[in-house]
Design a protein around this motif. Structure first.
Motif, PDB file in Angstrom:
ATOM      1  N   GLU A 172     -34.010 -15.421  24.473  1.00 24.75           N
ATOM      2  CA  GLU A 172     -34.912 -16.068  23.913  1.00 24.75           C
ATOM      3  C   GLU A 172     -36.506 -15.521  23.622  1.00 24.75           C
ATOM      4  OE1 GLU A 172     -34.922 -18.275  28.128  1.00 24.75           O
ATOM      5  OE2 GLU A 172     -32.997 -19.047  27.110  1.00 24.75           O
ATOM      6  N   ASN A 173     -36.654 -13.881  24.495  1.00 23.62           N
ATOM      7  CA  ASN A 173     -38.754 -14.223  24.168  1.00 23.62           C
ATOM      8  C   ASN A 173     -38.412 -12.200  24.880  1.00 23.62           C
ATOM      9  OD1 ASN A 173     -38.022 -13.293  27.268  1.00 23.62           O
ATOM     10  ND2 ASN A 173     -38.758 -15.249  27.492  1.00 23.62           N
ATOM     11  N   ALA A 213     -42.581  -4.052  19.254  1.00 25.59           N
ATOM     12  CA  ALA A 213     -43.674  -5.072  19.209  1.00 25.59           C
ATOM     13  C   ALA A 213     -44.020  -6.098  19.762  1.00 25.59           C
ATOM     14  CB  ALA A 213     -44.672  -3.954  17.234  1.00 25.59           C
ATOM     15  N   GLU A 214     -45.761  -6.302  19.996  1.00 23.17           N
ATOM     16  CA  GLU A 214     -45.733  -7.536  20.331  1.00 23.17           C
ATOM     17  C   GLU A 214     -45.796  -8.309  18.912  1.00 23.17           C
ATOM     18  OE1 GLU A 214     -46.341  -8.144  23.582  1.00 23.17           O
ATOM     19  OE2 GLU A 214     -45.320  -6.860  24.032  1.00 23.17           O
ATOM     20  N   LYS A 215     -46.271  -7.708  17.683  1.00 16.88           N
ATOM     21  CA  LYS A 215     -46.722  -8.696  16.833  1.00 16.88           C
ATOM     22  C   LYS A 215     -45.656  -8.649  16.186  1.00 16.88           C
ATOM     23  CE  LYS A 215     -50.999  -6.397  16.436  1.00 16.88           C
ATOM     24  NZ  LYS A 215     -52.408  -5.851  15.029  1.00 16.88           N
ATOM     25  N   PRO A 216     -45.456 -10.165  15.492  1.00 20.58           N
ATOM     26  CA  PRO A 216     -44.541 -10.255  14.024  1.00 20.58           C
ATOM     27  C   PRO A 216     -44.095  -9.116  13.142  1.00 20.58           C
ATOM     28  CG  PRO A 216     -46.398 -12.066  13.924  1.00 20.58           C
ATOM     29  CD  PRO A 216     -47.025 -11.127  14.958  1.00 20.58           C
ATOM     30  N   ASN A 272     -41.971  -8.873  17.875  1.00 19.24           N
ATOM     31  CA  ASN A 272     -42.147 -10.495  17.854  1.00 19.24           C
ATOM     32  C   ASN A 272     -41.672 -11.816  17.527  1.00 19.24           C
ATOM     33  OD1 ASN A 272     -42.270 -12.499  20.182  1.00 19.24           O
ATOM     34  ND2 ASN A 272     -43.990 -12.667  21.223  1.00 19.24           N
ATOM     35  N   LEU A 273     -40.570 -11.618  17.176  1.00 20.50           N
ATOM     36  CA  LEU A 273     -40.085 -12.945  16.485  1.00 20.50           C
ATOM     37  C   LEU A 273     -39.263 -13.812  17.063  1.00 20.50           C
ATOM     38  CD1 LEU A 273     -38.774 -10.586  13.017  1.00 20.50           C
ATOM     39  CD2 LEU A 273     -41.008 -12.256  12.896  1.00 20.50           C
ATOM     40  N   ASN A 274     -40.164 -14.885  16.690  1.00 18.33           N
ATOM     41  CA  ASN A 274     -38.731 -16.193  17.647  1.00 18.33           C
ATOM     42  C   ASN A 274     -38.026 -16.354  17.126  1.00 18.33           C
ATOM     43  OD1 ASN A 274     -40.519 -17.719  15.183  1.00 18.33           O
ATOM     44  ND2 ASN A 274     -41.763 -18.793  16.422  1.00 18.33           N
ATOM     45  N   ALA A 275     -37.419 -16.504  15.350  1.00 15.55           N
ATOM     46  CA  ALA A 275     -36.650 -17.224  14.359  1.00 15.55           C
ATOM     47  C   ALA A 275     -36.359 -16.759  12.865  1.00 15.55           C
ATOM     48  CB  ALA A 275     -36.670 -19.046  14.147  1.00 15.55           C
ATOM     49  N   VAL A 276     -35.244 -16.620  12.868  1.00 15.55           N
ATOM     50  CA  VAL A 276     -34.921 -16.373  11.511  1.00 15.55           C
ATOM     51  C   VAL A 276     -34.427 -17.398  10.024  1.00 15.55           C
ATOM     52  CG1 VAL A 276     -33.424 -14.567   9.948  1.00 15.55           C
ATOM     53  CG2 VAL A 276     -34.700 -13.974  12.423  1.00 15.55           C
ATOM     54  N   SER A 292     -46.186 -18.958  12.551  1.00 17.19           N
ATOM     55  CA  SER A 292     -46.271 -17.104  12.144  1.00 17.19           C
ATOM     56  C   SER A 292     -45.727 -16.191  12.885  1.00 17.19           C
ATOM     57  CB  SER A 292     -48.366 -16.742  12.873  1.00 17.19           C
ATOM     58  OG  SER A 292     -47.850 -17.665  14.233  1.00 17.19           O
ATOM     59  N   HIS A 293     -44.572 -16.533  13.901  1.00 16.11           N
ATOM     60  CA  HIS A 293     -43.473 -15.365  14.591  1.00 16.11           C
ATOM     61  C   HIS A 293     -42.340 -15.648  13.936  1.00 16.11           C
ATOM     62  CE1 HIS A 293     -47.506 -15.062  17.173  1.00 16.11           C
ATOM     63  NE2 HIS A 293     -46.299 -14.258  17.535  1.00 16.11           N
ATOM     64  N   SER A 294     -42.510 -16.411  12.741  1.00 17.32           N
ATOM     65  CA  SER A 294     -41.335 -16.325  12.218  1.00 17.32           C
ATOM     66  C   SER A 294     -40.916 -15.732  10.865  1.00 17.32           C
ATOM     67  CB  SER A 294     -40.866 -17.892  11.042  1.00 17.32           C
ATOM     68  OG  SER A 294     -41.480 -18.643  12.355  1.00 17.32           O
TER      69      SER A 294
END
Length: 782
Positions: free
Chosen positions: A40-41, A296-299, A369-373, A406-408
């Motif tokens: 989830e995170n 990594a913390e960044k996407p 850190n990607l929240n969706a594909v 921005s995190h996808s």
């Protein structure tokens, strides 16, 4: 991370996960894998990776967790029992097998919960099942109830055995009666229709005293119940019915007890499923060399030598990244060149990573850190591609525009395909620009030159291409980062013999701006080829230089070792001479009478001081040499290392490291010393020894300790030697010499003396509460 079921299907994730499914040991692992979803995170993902690393580390050190091959899921059994209220013996046996394995794994986890915190999460999910295991212990290995399951069951079965014995006795009397010899087909007692019977010939059926129960297969004989056994058979039937009722009652009680712990049992089952899946994952990592990616913390994503799992060994590894210096990567190249496979490989690698699983890539790969594909992947060459197909793609893309942020991670295959080339290209450029504004991490493929030009000229957009071999007219499936792919249609047509005038007309038909893009691409590819050649030459020269440097360093190290060895041997020899000189002077002093001893001591004092200064200087040189050797060897002390404290003969084991200090255990002593004074020990640390028990009776006239703190060496050492001799003769097991800390001169002299006294067993510095460095505790031989 969100992954829609359509994206999961497009990327064929179920087939990918079959790599793990084929290595689980039970349905528990398969069920866990079937319910596996991305984390989830990022925090949850870190926990999954830590658990996997902890499992691998545990297995490497201790072997695998306990396991039972016939363990299976009991979830469906418990669901059915909720309706019927009854689990049969074999079904309860499955529950017992699962709980027994859960208890074994809980024991294994409990033993390491302090060392391996990630296992604490699993341990908390396995409750205590001692009461349930006690209730289930009434079942044997086949799921049948033992006689001891209840007093009533035991009584009933004993009565059954008694009735059966009586029946056999009566049958034996029939078999031995000459009257029935000719009537019986066989002298065997048979069981038919819940009755004990004998086999009687057909022609004697009317004369035999009994009732027909059944006929034989041949029809030549009948099974008859003798009258003498009828009452016993009836009694046995009643007892069997009582037994079934009692068994059902017992099983119902056990079932109720199991159902009362249903939630806890299912939690334990999930833990076992997780353990099974961890086993499968580590097996894949060992067999296929898959690796856990860094987070990594960044996407972003950055894969090194990534392979699509479904291509197996035939795939060409690719190194690809996006999200660090640019947010959009546009991949171009010929048809069937590997663009779509690249897209899918990135999607698969990202989802595997977010499921906490290893990926088919090399060490050093990153997933951010990607929240969706999101994905829109299709085949522009499909004969079914028509207006409805294009409309379906548009709906999918509109959904992506609405949902992505921005995190996808957005995967777009063949931008602008399926419609008019100019309109398709314009739509593709607009879509990429929208993704750039939304800062999505986007990987797209295309054939259109306007989109290539957009990728070349727009900030935060990078281009890549699938390599094409112009000689063989075949794709190599290698990805070239930073180089757009050239359209090879006209070139291939020329190689296959297309008429020159047709090719000329085709080239004239191309727009001027598109021709300029082709020229740019051609120039870039030529430059890339030149740079590749230069890079190979540089790499070859670098390797040769590395070999020469290594040889030079080896020779330099060899000369340095020889130098240090010569210096060390010389200083050790000098130290030995000085020690021998001091020992000789003491021996001579002991031989003198008291009147001459004082005068000689005064005369020798300046020389002794010079000898001590020289010894101290030699010790400092040896210590400095040891420290330099430690640095040159790259020695970085860690907990558990055996080390020597420079300037002393103390060897111990590092217990803890605190900043620039270390706590060292030497024998029974714990001491805190600077890390800079530690060197690697050449001999093992001395075993910890408890100080000897004190004597109850104290010898008269001789104290159990001697204070020489503040004295000079000349004043103290004669007293120490005399005192040790008296203490040993007085019967002490051990004594203390209090010399103080100071510069350590007296301590070294005391230790040197102890080393030469034959009646001294061992000596050590005082521990906590014993005076520490200021006290030496000496133990005498028994």
């Amino acid at each position: 991370m969100k992954v829609h079921k359509d994206v999961w299907r497009l990327l064929e994730m179920d087939k990918v996960l079959s790599n793990f499914a084929s290595n689980v040991r039970s349905n528990l692992g398969l069920q866990t894998l079937a319910h596996l979803a991305p984390s989830e995170n990022l925090e949850n993902l870190y926990q999954r990776q830590e658990l996997l690393r902890a499992y691998r580390d545990y297995v490497d050190r201790n072997g695998d967790f306990p396991w039972t091959q016939n363990v299976d899921s009991v979830e469906d059994l418990l669901l059915s029992a909720r309706k019927t209220g009854l689990l049969l013996g074999r079904e309860l046996l499955s529950v017992r097998t699962l709980l027994l394995l859960a208890e074994k794994i809980k024991t294994a986890l409990s033993s390491i919960k302090e060392e391996v915190p990630p296992f604490g999460v699993l341990l908390r999910k396995i409750r205590d099942f001692s009461q349930e295991m006690k209730a289930l212990s009434v079942l044997d290995e086949d799921g049948n109830l033992f006689d001891s399951a209840s007093p009533d069951l035991s009584r009933i079965r004993k009565s059954e055995d008694s009735v059966r014995q009586t029946i056999r006795a009566r049958a034996q009397s029939i078999f031995s009666n000459p009257r029935f010899n000719s009537m019986l087909q066989e002298k065997i007692l048979s069981y038919r229709q819940n009755r004990f019977t004998v086999l009687v010939r057909q022609e004697f059926a009317s004369r035999f005293p009994g009732t027909i129960v059944d006929r034989s297969g041949s029809g030549n004989s009948v099974y008859m119940e003798p009258r003498s056994m009828a009452d016993l058979n009836s009694r046995l039937v009643l007892l069997l019915r009582d037994e079934e009722e009692e068994k059902r009652r017992i099983l119902s009680e056990i079932t109720a007890q199991v159902l009362s712990r249903e939630r806890a049992i299912l939690d334990a089952e999930k833990v076992l499923g997780q353990i099974d899946l961890l086993y499968a994952v580590t097996t894949v990592m060992d067999k296929k060399k898959w690796k856990l990616p860094l987070l990594a913390e960044k996407p972003l994503f950055a894969f090194h030598s990534l392979l699509h799992p479904l291509l197996g060994e035939h795939g060409v590894p690719l190194s690809i990244e996006c999200g660090r210096d640019f947010r959009i990567l546009v991949v171009t190249g010929p048809n069937t060149g590997g663009k779509t496979v690249t897209l899918k490989a990135v999607g698969v690698g990202t989802i595997l990573a977010w499921c906490g699983l290893p990926i088919p890539a090399e060490e050093g790969s990153f997933v951010g850190n990607l929240n969706a594909v999101y994905a829109d992947i299709g085949d522009e060459q499909s004969i079914e591609q028509n207006l409805s197909t294009f409309s379906s793609h548009l709906k999918n893309i509109i959904h992506i525009i609405e949902e992505a942020d921005s995190h996808s991670l957005v995967l777009l295959d063949e931008l602008g395909a399926g419609t008019d080339p100019q309109e398709g290209a314009a739509l593709g450029v607009a879509l990429l620009d929208t993704m750039r504004e939304k800062k999505c991490v986007t990987l797209a493929t295309t054939h259109h030159n306007p989109i290539k030009r957009y990728a070349l000229t727009t900030q935060y957009v990078e281009t890549a291409s699938m390599e094409f071999d112009a000689e063989t007219l075949a794709p190599t499936y290698r990805l070239l980062m930073g180089i757009p792919g050239r359209s090879n249609a006209l070139y291939i047509a020329e190689r296959y013999g297309m008429p020159v005038d047709v090719l000329a007309k085709a080239r004239l038909a191309l727009k001027e701006q598109e021709v300029s893009v082709e020229d740019i691409i051609t120039d870039l590819q030529e430059r890339k080829a030149h740079l590749d050649t230069e890079q190979k030459q540089i790499e070859k020269a670098r390797q040769e230089l590395a070999v020469r440097r290594e040889k030079f360093q080896e020779k330099e190290a060899c000369f340095e070792r020889q130098k240090e060895q010569i210096l060390s041997q010389a200083e050790q020899k000098a130290t030995s001479i000085l020690v021998a000189a001091e020992e000789e002077s003491r021996r001579m002093l002991r031989a003198l009478d008291e009147s001459a001893k004082s005068a000689v001591q005064r005369a020798l004092h300046p020389k002794r001081e010079k000898i001590r200064e020289k010894r101290k200087e030699l010790e400092k040189r040896e210590e400095k040499r040891a420290l330099l050797k430690m640095k040159s060897e790259g020695f970085h002390p860690e907990v558990g290392d055996t080390v020597k404290i420079s300037g002393t003969d103390i060897t111990g084991t590092i217990v803890t490291l605190k900043g620039k200090k270390a706590e060292v255990l030497a024998g029974a002593i714990r001491m805190e010393v600077p890390i800079s004074t530690l060197t690697r020990a050449s001999k093992p640390a001395r075993e910890a020894m408890l100080p000897p028990s004190p004597k109850i009776v104290r010898p008269e006239g001789v104290p159990n300790s001697l204070m020489v703190r503040g004295m000079t060496v000349d004043e103290a050492m004669p007293l120490v030697e005399k005192y040790l001799d008296q203490a040993m003769r007085a019967g002490y097991g051990s004594v203390e010499i209090i010399h103080g800390r100071g510069e350590g001169i007296l301590r070294r002299e005391v230790h040197t003396l102890c080393a030469h006294l034959s009646y001294v067993e061992n000596y050590r510095l005082g521990g906590p509460g014993e005076g520490g460095y200021g006290v030496t505790i000496i133990t005498f031989k028994k």
